[in-house]
Every structure is written in structure tokens, then in C-alpha cells.
Design a protein around this motif. Structure first.
Motif, PDB file in Angstrom:
ATOM      1  N   ILE A   1       0.137   3.838  -2.837  1.00  0.00           N
ATOM      2  CA  ILE A   1      -0.698   4.966  -2.409  1.00  0.00           C
ATOM      3  C   ILE A   1       0.162   6.082  -1.827  1.00  0.00           C
ATOM      4  O   ILE A   1       0.001   7.254  -2.186  1.00  0.00           O
ATOM      5  CB  ILE A   1      -1.735   4.486  -1.382  1.00  0.00           C
ATOM      6  CG1 ILE A   1      -2.614   3.397  -2.000  1.00  0.00           C
ATOM      7  CG2 ILE A   1      -2.594   5.655  -0.894  1.00  0.00           C
ATOM      8  CD1 ILE A   1      -3.346   2.546  -0.988  1.00  0.00           C
TER       9      ILE A   1
ATOM     10  N   ASP B   1      -8.013   3.039  -3.348  1.00  0.00           N
ATOM     11  CA  ASP B   1      -7.279   4.094  -2.642  1.00  0.00           C
ATOM     12  C   ASP B   1      -6.156   4.650  -3.511  1.00  0.00           C
ATOM     13  O   ASP B   1      -5.855   5.854  -3.469  1.00  0.00           O
ATOM     14  CB  ASP B   1      -6.711   3.555  -1.328  1.00  0.00           C
ATOM     15  CG  ASP B   1      -7.793   3.227  -0.307  1.00  0.00           C
ATOM     16  OD1 ASP B   1      -8.954   3.653  -0.507  1.00  0.00           O
ATOM     17  OD2 ASP B   1      -7.494   2.528   0.679  1.00  0.00           O
ATOM     18  N   TRP B   2      -5.546   3.803  -4.294  1.00  0.00           N
ATOM     19  CA  TRP B   2      -4.481   4.212  -5.222  1.00  0.00           C
ATOM     20  C   TRP B   2      -5.047   5.180  -6.260  1.00  0.00           C
ATOM     21  O   TRP B   2      -4.462   6.232  -6.546  1.00  0.00           O
ATOM     22  CB  TRP B   2      -3.938   2.956  -5.874  1.00  0.00           C
ATOM     23  CG  TRP B   2      -2.665   3.040  -6.644  1.00  0.00           C
ATOM     24  CD1 TRP B   2      -1.797   4.091  -6.730  1.00  0.00           C
ATOM     25  CD2 TRP B   2      -2.107   1.984  -7.432  1.00  0.00           C
ATOM     26  NE1 TRP B   2      -0.736   3.753  -7.538  1.00  0.00           N
ATOM     27  CE2 TRP B   2      -0.891   2.475  -7.967  1.00  0.00           C
ATOM     28  CE3 TRP B   2      -2.505   0.681  -7.729  1.00  0.00           C
ATOM     29  CZ2 TRP B   2      -0.086   1.704  -8.804  1.00  0.00           C
ATOM     30  CZ3 TRP B   2      -1.689  -0.093  -8.556  1.00  0.00           C
ATOM     31  CH2 TRP B   2      -0.504   0.409  -9.086  1.00  0.00           C
TER      32      TRP B   2
ATOM     33  N   ALA C   1      -5.924   8.598  -4.719  1.00  0.00           N
ATOM     34  CA  ALA C   1      -4.744   9.446  -4.530  1.00  0.00           C
ATOM     35  C   ALA C   1      -4.361  10.134  -5.832  1.00  0.00           C
ATOM     36  O   ALA C   1      -3.986  11.323  -5.846  1.00  0.00           O
ATOM     37  CB  ALA C   1      -3.580   8.613  -4.007  1.00  0.00           C
TER      38      ALA C   1
ATOM     39  N   ARG D   1       0.829  -1.216   0.000  1.00  0.00           N
ATOM     40  CA  ARG D   1       0.000   0.000   0.000  1.00  0.00           C
ATOM     41  C   ARG D   1       0.861   1.263   0.000  1.00  0.00           C
ATOM     42  O   ARG D   1       0.632   2.190  -0.786  1.00  0.00           O
ATOM     43  CB  ARG D   1      -0.928   0.009   1.215  1.00  0.00           C
ATOM     44  CG  ARG D   1      -2.101  -0.966   1.107  1.00  0.00           C
ATOM     45  CD  ARG D   1      -3.012  -0.848   2.321  1.00  0.00           C
ATOM     46  NE  ARG D   1      -3.569   0.497   2.464  1.00  0.00           N
ATOM     47  CZ  ARG D   1      -4.667   0.927   1.837  1.00  0.00           C
ATOM     48  NH1 ARG D   1      -5.333   0.125   1.033  1.00  0.00           N
ATOM     49  NH2 ARG D   1      -5.101   2.165   2.032  1.00  0.00           N
TER      50      ARG D   1
ATOM     51  N   SER E   1      -3.059   1.292 -11.989  1.00  0.00           N
ATOM     52  CA  SER E   1      -4.025   0.616 -11.139  1.00  0.00           C
ATOM     53  C   SER E   1      -4.058  -0.815 -11.651  1.00  0.00           C
ATOM     54  O   SER E   1      -3.174  -1.231 -12.402  1.00  0.00           O
ATOM     55  CB  SER E   1      -5.395   1.298 -11.207  1.00  0.00           C
ATOM     56  OG  SER E   1      -6.315   0.712 -10.293  1.00  0.00           O
TER      57      SER E   1
ATOM     58  N   THR F   1       2.102   7.820  -4.565  1.00  0.00           N
ATOM     59  CA  THR F   1       1.211   8.614  -5.418  1.00  0.00           C
ATOM     60  C   THR F   1       0.790   9.892  -4.707  1.00  0.00           C
ATOM     61  O   THR F   1       0.725  10.971  -5.324  1.00  0.00           O
ATOM     62  CB  THR F   1      -0.016   7.785  -5.819  1.00  0.00           C
ATOM     63  OG1 THR F   1       0.425   6.613  -6.512  1.00  0.00           O
ATOM     64  CG2 THR F   1      -0.940   8.578  -6.735  1.00  0.00           C
ATOM     65  N   GLU F   2       0.531   9.807  -3.412  1.00  0.00           N
ATOM     66  CA  GLU F   2       0.196  11.012  -2.648  1.00  0.00           C
ATOM     67  C   GLU F   2       1.348  12.003  -2.664  1.00  0.00           C
ATOM     68  O   GLU F   2       1.141  13.214  -2.850  1.00  0.00           O
ATOM     69  CB  GLU F   2      -0.151  10.628  -1.210  1.00  0.00           C
ATOM     70  CG  GLU F   2      -1.476   9.888  -1.082  1.00  0.00           C
ATOM     71  CD  GLU F   2      -1.728   9.361   0.318  1.00  0.00           C
ATOM     72  OE1 GLU F   2      -2.888   9.064   0.643  1.00  0.00           O
ATOM     73  OE2 GLU F   2      -0.753   9.241   1.098  1.00  0.00           O
TER      74      GLU F   2
END
Length: 300
Positions: free
Chosen positions: A89, A143-144, A147, A85, A113, A92-93
Motif C-alpha cells: 500500500i 486498501d492496496w 491506493a 502492508r 492484488s 503504491t501510494e
């Protein structure tokens, strides 16, 4: 065109970067080992060791986000799931935070994704409008994507590539399957009735190039060939291409014992269709599994 690629030294990324450089683009690759980027991707490619080195005045017209810890490399302990994760994620954030600080924003963010977004859905045909089943893979992908979508707040066009099982000669699913199948020891996984949605790597690259060229494209796209197959059909086709039998199935209970929760990746069923790509008029070089496998095997 100036393009930043995260995950550019991976199985998909290296081939993508080679194509981009061949097309005359100026490519920067984010890598934990930037000193190896030149050897892996070519002398024209600049290696960037950390997103913190991206100054606000630096600019890229396109950012392609493929970074992430390998999903198959280790059993899914809680620590491993957190690493998976964070590597997707969390990075990416951070990437979108960098975009927010850039004086000149990129025109396009293509973010990775996976079809794991949909979860195990049996024989149901799945398009980009289909809802996902709440398991680890779905939560990870959802969630990915969330973000990455935040970049749209800054005027960036965002495309999300829900990638299926990628076929090519030098890695990925095929590389893991070939040793057993070459010795005639391959066979279906579990019942073999689960659907496998796949794509040849060259078609994946062509999808990315189309997203760069076509400014009307945004949102999620299933990066899968238009003809998914069952696991039984996949293994039989691979065995036929190798002129070997496929007589040794791996029982589901054995896979669950060996792989734990990760077994959902090989026993789960996703019958995914690239509806939005087909509506866009995208033409696949490898729409059928037999042709994709023969092309990959010929390249080895």
C-alpha cells in the motif's frame, strides 16, 4: 513502448519482464538492488533504485506494479503484517504520487492484488462483483486496490489483477510443495475441502499483455484459471503427475500452531472464477490443473 515494472525481479516479474523485452518494449525495473537488475532481467533492462529518482519529465506508457514483501516467508507478527502492508500500500501510494507529478501521465496502471480480497468463503463461487470477508487479507487487498485506483483521477486507466496461486517451474506455490511430494510425503492440508484458485504464470502474463493491448479493460479482474479445485484434488493431481502417493495430510490444528494467522492462506477457501476475463473473450493456455502442472514440471 516504455514500461516501468515494480517488483520486476520477483517470481512473476522476471518472467513478465523477459516477455516484454522479447516483444520489443523498453523496460525499467524498480528494485532495492538496481545493480542486480541486469543479471536477473537482462542487459536491456534498466534498474531504478528508488521512486524518488523518477523526475517529472520522465514518462512511461504503462506502469505495472507488482512490488510487495513475500507473504509466505515469515509468520504474521504485527510487525510482519505492517511490513506487508507498507510494501504494497505504501509503495503504491508513492507510485501514484509520482504519476501525479509526471508531465506526461501513463496510459495504463496495472496494479497487483490477490484473491485474498475475498477472504474465506467456503464453497461460494466468487466473481469480481463478490464482496469480501473482513480479515487481514481482505483489508490488505482492498486498501492496496484503493491506493492504485487513485491514479484514475489523473486520467490513467487502472486495471487490478486479483491473482490466485501462481504455478510455474521456478518458484511460488509449486516450489514449496515439491520437496515433500517428490519423496511421497505430501498430502492434503486440513480437511482438503477448501478451494484453491490457481493460474499458470504464462496465463498471468498473457492477461497483463491483453490489458496493455485492450483499452476497454479497466477495474478488477480475477487472474485465476476457470477451473478452481479443492485442496484434496490439487494435492492428488500433483502426486499423480509425479507418480507418487499423497498419503500424509497436514492436520489443520498443526498448521494453525505452526503458522498462526497465516494459516488462513492455506486453510481458507476461495472458489474464484475469472468472470470478467471470460466475458472479454480471454483464452487460457492452461485452463485445467493437470495440464498446468505437467507444463511446469516439464520445465524443471
Amino acid at each position: 513502448m516504455k514500461i516501468l515494472v515494480t517488483g520486476g525481479t520477483g517470481f512473476i516479474g522476471k518472467a513478465l519482464v523477459k516477455t516484454l523485452v522479447g516483444g520489443g518494449h523498453h523496460v525499467t525495473v524498480l528494485s532495492r538492488t538496481p545493480e542486480h537488475v541486469e543479471a536477473l532481467c537482462g542487459p536491456e533492462v534498466f534498474g531504478l533504485g528508488h521512486l524518488g529518482f523518477l523526475a517529472p519529465e520522465m514518462s512511461f506508457e504503462v506502469i505495472i506494479n507488482l512490488a510487495g514483501a513475500p507473504i509466505f516467508d515469515a509468520r504474521w507478527s504485527e510487525a510482519r503484517k505492517q511490513l506487508i502492508r507498507k510494501s504494497r500500500i505504501g509503495l503504491t501510494e508513492q507510485l501514484v504520487d509520482c504519476i501525479e507529478r509526471m508531465t506526461v501521465k501513463p496510459k495504463l496502471l496495472i496494479s497487483g492484488s490477490a484473491i485474498g480480497y475475498y477472504g474465506d468463503q467456503g464453497d461460494a463461487e466468487l466473481t469480481e462483483a463478490s464482496l469480501g470477508c473482513p480479515d487481514f487479507s481482505h483489508r490488505l487487498c482492498a486498501d492496496w486496490e484503493a491506493a492504485a485506483r487513485r491514479a484514475a483521477q489523473f486520467g490513467v486507466r487502472v486495471c487490478l489483477m486479483r491473482t490466485g496461486l501462481v504455478i510455474a517451474d521456478d518458484g511460488g506455490l509449486l516450489q514449496r510443495m515439491l520437496p515433500a511430494f517428490r519423496f511421497g510425503l505430501g498430502g492434503r492440508l486440513g480437511s482438503g475441502r477448501q478451494w484453491m484458485s490457481w493460474i499458470h504464470r504464462q496465463d498471468w502474463i498473457n492477461v497483463a499483455l491483453t490489458m496493455i493491448a485492450d483499452e476497454s479493460m479497466q477495474g478488477p479482474y480475477n487472474a485465476t484459471a476457470p477451473n478452481p479445485v479443492t485442496n484434496r484434488e490439487f494435492t492428488c493431481t500433483l502426486a499423480r503427475c509425479l507418480r507418487r502417493p499423497a498419503l500424509f495430510p497436514a492436520p489443520a490444528i498443526v498448521l494453525k500452531c505452526l503458522l498462526g494467522e497465516m494459516s488462513e492462506l492455506v486453510l481458507g477457501s476461495q472458489r474464484v472464477l475469472p468472470e470478467r476475463l471470460l466475458q472479454q473473450g480471454f483464452k487460457f493456455d492452461y485452463p485445467e490443473l493437470d495440464g498446468a502442472l505437467r507444463a511446469a514440471l516439464a520445465a524443471k
